[in-house]
Design an enzyme around this catalytic site. Structure first.
Site, mmCIF file in Angstrom:
data_model
loop_
_atom_site.group_PDB
_atom_site.id
_atom_site.type_symbol
_atom_site.label_atom_id
_atom_site.label_comp_id
_atom_site.label_asym_id
_atom_site.label_seq_id
_atom_site.Cartn_x
_atom_site.Cartn_y
_atom_site.Cartn_z
ATOM 1 N N SER A 295 -46.268 18.402 -70.879
ATOM 2 C CA SER A 295 -46.164 18.315 -72.332
ATOM 3 C C SER A 295 -47.174 17.332 -72.905
ATOM 4 C CB SER A 295 -44.731 17.896 -72.692
ATOM 5 O OG SER A 295 -44.742 16.993 -73.766
ATOM 6 N N LYS A 296 -47.855 17.797 -73.946
ATOM 7 C CA LYS A 296 -48.838 16.973 -74.641
ATOM 8 C C LYS A 296 -48.223 15.660 -75.076
ATOM 9 C CE LYS A 296 -50.859 20.075 -77.683
ATOM 10 N NZ LYS A 296 -51.666 20.499 -78.815
#
Ligand code: GLU
Length: 558
Positions: A295-296
């Site tokens: 996840s960013k």
């Protein structure tokens, strides 16, 4: 004018072009048969992250495997989430990773005949195709407010039906031109929706280039094509852009699989030949025992910059990503250790179907292997480039005497089995610390079988014999020569045959010297290290160590 045409004219009066104009402007590409046209379509809502880099690498390989072309397109239809500098970071980042971009957004700006390559600059094109669908009654305006849509959703949930703007729930489906005109006169905002012609109890199949045959229910949702500001949704932009830019293979994340029936329907209603799809499984991460997409927001390693900061070479990261991308890559690399990655016969069918776990240890291993194969000149260039950006003090030390630094990193390099001490450039400082007085802190710890008194005696005996002109054999012969007087075996096998007769063997004496010079019990080739350090510095360190052990003996009361 029929009803549909009047509707189209009412909604998009400013659009005067037709699809034929764009077909002529963006003719089919003249490429050899079988050459793939692939693209990456990142949204500049953040910085270059691992998923985008992974996808771009696959795109490049997929294009090169067929003599095809790889272009970039910026999906900036969500202006609210855009970050300043996002486009430059993504494109510049791909470039730094050596991923060549043939067309679209490149480090040199927009290049190519199929642009503009930024969706926000393509509003008129989307609207032309929306008008075309309206004219045929295949699309219609929808004036429903957010509250009305919520209300519909609630009713659908209550009735136990699938939510979404579809069938009898699609309130605006049969809106007349007059009704639409009236609402427009009242300045009510509207979106344009597709009049879906699918049926949920029928299925549509397509042949995914990675996952094989996929079958899903047809789309029966009247999804939005153009939002109220005239900007397209992903679905509509995908169809229009990939058609007009003549994409032949849509490589994208597998979260889009469930939308593919919408896309196939759109291509058909627009009269476009659908592209081939290849849905790529994401790189996953273990989080509390469960696998999830990197996840960013949550994972530092999602930002590609993190790897640079940590001192990973771009090449190592790509090499690692290749092992994730293709199940036969490692075998190929073992068989072709020196080959250029571009020579790898990349095949989409060898991609993971379910998503591979991000494996930090594997990245380190791959990286160690790659760095061990660099020449000392390459190490110098890459290490100093890294240090310049991330460790300026180290940079100053490394570059004060380039020839010396090159010699440091030449030790045990360019040999058939190079050492694998460094996986990341931030490890180089520790690795090379004893070569630089500014970084060196002595540490005189010895293995337990060696006493300070023996160490002091060994150093005293050895120092006068050191000659930098000695080759490795002569160098070791001198160490052996002092052994008998010290009570050590000159050869290991003598010691092993009768351990009680000796305090240790020549290897132990070289350990004493090693510790005295480097502060470590384990280093690359000591003879080379000494030559590199220089006689004066070696003798000084030997004396310092001798004095240390002598002092220790005195303190212990001998
Ligand atoms: N902007 C889309 C995404 O980042 C692109 C998907 C596609 O490649 O079509 O998911």
């Amino acid at each position: 004018m029929n009803e549909s045409r009047r509707m189209a004219q009412l909604l998009l009066p400013h659009i005067t072009k037709t699809p034929a104009d764009y077909e002529a402007l963006y003719p089919p590409r003249q490429l050899p048969a079988g050459a793939r046209v692939v693209r990456i379509a990142p949204s500049p809502t953040g910085y270059l992250h691992l998923g985008v880099l992974f996808m771009a690498l696959i795109d490049r390989m997929a294009a090169d495997a067929t003599g095809g072309l790889f272009y970039t397109r910026i999906e900036d239809t969500d202006r609210k989430r855009e970050v300043a500098g996002g486009v430059e970071d993504i494109i510049g980042g791909l470039d730094r990773f050596g991923i060549r971009i043939d067309e679209g957004f490149t480090p040199a700006g927009q290049v190519g005949d199929y642009g503009p390559y930024r969706q926000s600059e393509r509003a008129e094109i989307y609207q032309t195709y929306a008008k075309f669908l309206l004219e045929q009654g295949l699309a219609y305006p929808c004036f429903c407010t957010a509250e009305e849509l919520d209300e519909t959703r609630r009713q659908q949930e209550q009735a136990g039906e699938q939510t979404g703007y579809r069938g009898r729930w699609a309130r605006c489906r049969d809106i007349t031109v007059e009704q639409a005109a009236e609402r427009i006169a009242q300045k009510q905002p509207f979106v344009i929706r597709l009049r879906a012609d699918g049926s949920a109890d029928k299925r549509v199949a397509f042949d995914d280039a990675i996952k094989g045959k996929i079958e899903l229910p047809e789309n029966d949702e009247d999804f939005v094509l153009l939002k109220s500001d005239g900007i397209p949704t992903y679905h509509f932009a995908h169809a229009v852009d990939d058609h007009l830019m003549r994409t032949t293979l849509v490589l994208r994340g597998d979260e889009w699989i469930s939308s593919t029936p919408k896309h196939l329907q759109l291509f058909r209603l627009l009269g476009f030949k659908p592209p081939k799809y290849a849905h790529v499984a994401p790189i996953l991460k273990l989080d509390g025992g469960a696998k999830r997409k990197i996840s960013k927001r949550k994972d530092p390693e999602a930002a590609v910059r993190y790897f640079a900061e940590q001192g990973f070479e771009a090449d190592s990261v790509l090499e690692y990503l290749m092992t994730v991308a293709s199940s036969n890559y490692e075998d190929w690399r073992r068989a072709n250790p020196d080959a250029d990655r571009a020579q790898f016969p990349f095949n989409l069918k060898k991609m993971s179907l379910s998503g591979a776990l991000f494996d930090a240890q594997k990245l380190l291993d791959v990286s160690k292997n790659r760095l061990s194969r660099l020449s000392s000149a390459q190490v110098y260039d890459k290490l100093t480039a890294w240090a310049k950006e991330f460790d300026p003090d180290f940079y100053a030390i490394l570059t004060a005497d380039p020839a010396y630094t090159r010699a440091v990193f030449a030790i045990d390099r360019d040999v058939p089995k190079p050492r694998k001490d460094i996986a990341r450039w931030d490890e180089a400082k520790r690795y090379a610390a004893y070569f630089y007085d500014e970084l060196y802190t002595p540490c005189y710890d010895l293995p337990p079988q060696l006493s300070p008194a023996d160490a002091a005696a060994a150093l005293r005996a050895y120092a006068p014999l050191y000659d930098p002109a000695d080759d490795r054999q002569a160098w070791f012969a001198k160490i052996q020569s002092i052994c008998p007087a010290l009570g050590f075996a000159p050869e290991t096998k003598l010691y092993k045959a009768d351990p009680a007769a000796y305090k240790g063997h020549a290897g132990d004496i070289s350990t004493v010297i090693r510790v005295a010079l480097t502060g470590r019990q384990n280093t690359p080739d000591l003879c080379s290290i000494m030559r590199c350090l220089g006689t004066e510095r070696c003798l000084q360190r030997l004396r310092d160590a001798e004095a240390y052990y002598d002092a220790l003996c005195k303190k212990e009361g001998n």
